[in-house]
Every structure is written in C-alpha cells, then in structure tokens.
Design a protein around this motif. Sequence first.
Motif, short mmCIF file in Angstrom:
data_model
loop_
_atom_site.label_atom_id
_atom_site.label_comp_id
_atom_site.label_asym_id
_atom_site.label_seq_id
_atom_site.Cartn_x
_atom_site.Cartn_y
_atom_site.Cartn_z
N UNK A 5 0.83 -1.22 0.00
CA UNK A 5 0.00 0.00 0.00
C UNK A 5 0.86 1.26 0.00
N UNK A 65 3.76 1.74 -1.14
CA UNK A 65 4.63 1.97 -2.29
C UNK A 65 3.88 1.96 -3.64
N UNK A 66 2.58 1.79 -3.59
CA UNK A 66 1.80 1.79 -4.84
C UNK A 66 2.12 3.04 -5.66
N UNK A 67 2.17 4.19 -5.00
CA UNK A 67 2.40 5.44 -5.72
C UNK A 67 3.86 5.69 -6.08
N UNK A 68 4.72 4.71 -5.79
CA UNK A 68 6.10 4.82 -6.29
C UNK A 68 6.15 4.53 -7.79
#
Lengths: 277, 277
Positions: free
Chosen positions: A212, A214-217
Amino acid sequence: MKIAVVGLGLIGASVSKGLLDNGHEVYGVDIDQDAINYCEKNKLISKGFSDMGEVLEKCKIVLFSVYPKTMISLTEKYIDKFKKGTIVTDVSGVKKEVVAKMQRLLPTDVEFVGVHPMAGREKIGAEYSDPNIFKGANYIITPTEENSPSALKLLEDIGIELGFKKISYLTPERHDEMIAFTSQLTHAIAVALVNSDKDPDTYNFTGDSYRELTRIAMINGDLWSELFLENRENLIDRIEEFQERLDIIKEALKNNDRKTLITEFEKSTKKRLTLEK
Amino acid sequence: MKIAVVGLGLIGASVSKGLLDNGHEVYGVDIDQDAINYCEKNKLISKGFSDMGEVLEKCKIVLFSVYPKTMISLTEKYIDKFKKGTIVTDVSGVKKEVVAKMQRLLPTDVEFVGVHPMAGREKIGAEYSDPNIFKGANYIITPTEENSPSALKLLEDIGIELGFKKISYLTPERHDEMIAFTSQLTHAIAVALVNSDKDPDTYNFTGDSYRELTRIAMINGDLWSELFLENRENLIDRIEEFQERLDIIKEALKNNDRKTLITEFEKSTKKRLTLEK
C-alpha cells in the motif's frame, strides 16, 4: 454545453466520458491520432480534433488535461483563437504559478479558473480511463480575485456532475501548501522507500503495508518532476518537517527510549483515527 | 491435534478459529475472562482456560500469540509444566532475540520453532478476529540448528491449513533484517508522516495516497515499541538508508535538478512494477 477537453490521457478521457454521460457535447483534442480514435470508438468524446484551434470557437468551456507547461505553450500558440466569454480550466496538481501565468496570458474577456480533481491511477492513457475514479473524491477550486461567481458556479456544477464527494475552495497558494503535504510528500516518500531497498529478496517478504505504501512509487516521471519543481519551496519544507519527525523515532531507537516511541505511536494513532470517520 | 493458543487477541483468536475449522481441538488461554467468554460463545476455540498450566499437559503444540516479553515470562513461570515432545511456537514480528531466548529457556525435549504470519489489522481484540486475514499472506518459519525436520513440517502444515499463500524459511537473523525494511520502516514512516502534519485542515484535502500511506499509523504502541526496540540496530540502518534516498530528492528540488528527479521516479517505478506481477 459544448466543452473542449484538451489532452485525452487517463484524466482527460475520464472527464470527457463523465461529461458526455451528463449530456454535454465534448470535443476531444489530442496530438495523438490513436488517442482520438480510441476515444471516438469507445464513445468517450462526441468528436475528436488534432488541432486545438478548430474547437476554440465552438466551446463555452475549454478544459486542459495536459502538463502545466504544455497548457501554457498551447495557450500562447492559440491565444488569438480564444472566443470572448470562454471559461478555461485545468486539472493541474499545482496551482500558484500556473493560475497566475494563465490569468496573465489570456485576454480579459476569457476567464481562467484553476481546478484540481484529486483522483488518478498509476496508469497512463485513455485505455485506462474511467469516470468512476472521481466518485467520492475531493475536488478543489482555486479562485483568485479575477474570477467571477458565475464561472466558479459553472465549475462547481461540473464537479458535482462528475460525482466528486467534496467540493472545496482554496486560494492557489493555500492549495499548493496543502498538496505539498498530502500528495507530493507522500509520493516522495514512496519513491525514496522503494529506491532505498538494496535487498534482492525483499519482494518475497512484503505484507499489505509495504504494498500500500509503495503503490504510488509507480509514477509518471515527466509529469511529477514538473509538479514537484513547480511547488519546490513548499515541498522542501514538508520533507524537512517529516524528516525531523522521523529523526525523533530514530533517536528514540538509538537511546532505547521506549517512552518516546509510545508517545509518537499514540499521537499518530489518535490523529489518523479522525480520518476514519 | 490438540493445540493450545495462548493469548486470544486479534491474531490468537483468528488462528484459533482457523485451526478449529481444520478439525483441530483448540484450547484458548487468556488472563481476560471476557476474551475467553467471547471466543467460547462465538465458537473460535474448543474450550477456554485462564491458567496456562492446565493446558500444557494436554497439547502437542503450544502457540503463543502474546507480546514477545510476555511469552518469555510465561514460559519462565510455567517452565516445569511443559510436556516432553511439545512443539512451542509463536507469531512474533521479531525473531533473533526471541527465538534464542526461548530455545535457551525450554528443556531439550521441548522444541521451539519461530513463525511469523505476516498478517494483521489495525484493530485489537478477539471481536475483530477473522481467519480470512491469513488467506494469500506470507508465512515465514525461522528455523535454527536446534529444530527438527518433523517440527518444521508440522508448522508448515499449519501454515497451509490456515491458507497462507507463500511459506518461506529464513534464519531468525535474516528475518529481522528483512522485516526491519518491509514492516518496521513502513510503520515508522507512516507514524512520522502523520505526526509531521501541523495543518488542522489537512484532512479535508487528502486523496487515496495519503489514506493508504498512513493507515498503519494507527498502531498498538505497547506492542510496536517492543518490536522496534528488539530490532533496533536493523531498523536504525534501514531508516538511515531511507533518509539518504529522500535527501537525494530534497537536494534535487533545492538545485532545480529535474534530471535527478526523473531518474529517481523511473527507478522506483521499474522496481515497484515487479511487485505487481
């Protein structure tokens, strides 16, 4: 109403379909003929155009869904084609510089209103578009003294039609302060976290929390580097405030200081719980 | 098989129900009579006990689902009651110190095997238990030279019965290195992020990314301060590596260095994508 949507990427195509579903006539503009074909074929737009100049005289609203710098260069290029009384708006994630530049550029009888629909996905392109991403999300309008109540009302109505849950007004300056924390800092953290991993086996041992966090990495580097730099002063401040807080935890670990850890954990728990309501 | 589950919190009660559903006889132990009553009433255990001594002679497996320090003090207290041939196991999020202490404490004819079921929720107590939290999650067994193949097989079978997707073996030392990154660092970041927020209006302007990133800032301070301190050296290293990486982004912002930002974003995107497969 006749609305031009300039830029048929994920957000542009999602907005177009949402507007179409609400009975508007939507003219989609893109330099990529494949994107136009896709949107026409899948009925995400009423009609596609590769030349922005062609649609400017037809539409009451021109909505830019392109990078901030692209919006400005397109506006400069077609400056003589904007029709009197047109409302121009955008979807940019930064506002202070962008809104000021657009309002300076456009003639006085063409009004620019900044809007930030706080929704997105980790994909790019019209193929991944979906007007449902707006349902329940935040929609921020960033008015200045140059805006008229009627133009603001028009953009508010569009936000409601698209299904946004909460419509707020913030000055462009306040918007950028806020977004530096809730959106840009979180992306910076996710990127730094993924990049700090030196262990090739990590991915065999992740739990939900790592996934969750690191999804936006997975991030569009061209777009986000522009957004980060447009808001660099606010973002640097937020990173430093975050680093100070993480240092408190690190120092507590170094000093075997359980009391401080518990204090920090209780504080974050209490604060984060208010968001669950 | 007769299994004692010591500690009927969220994880203990979830494990108990999962084992019961697989045909085992589960004796639940807790000092809180309300927890026992709840678990008996809702058929999460076969029978409840407030005194651990009573169940030790009945069971082949004793599974501790309490804080690491509590497991050790309970083991010391009841050390004479452990039956020859018993397999003792746990669910702790740190392993090196805990496994060494337990193996040192227990008599040679009682075997301790460390297990870390990587699942949980931001709630505490049997009321929130649900054996489905284990479905699809990671299950790590941390053997040492003192463990027998038959005991490891037994714990592996339990992991399979509970529905874990992936069962891995790591030494206790390697487990703690890994978990410092994937679990403890992520919790430290979420806590620091929430606590660094000084703006009372933030929560009106959050998107999905902020909510996802900070979910784990709701944290059991008593438990996690113990886990953090048990693994402090690894965690300090991981925090520092993360800070170095975040500094790269901060310096790039200060220097208006778009190239470095794009490089960092592309690196994290590529790396994180491998986790989506």
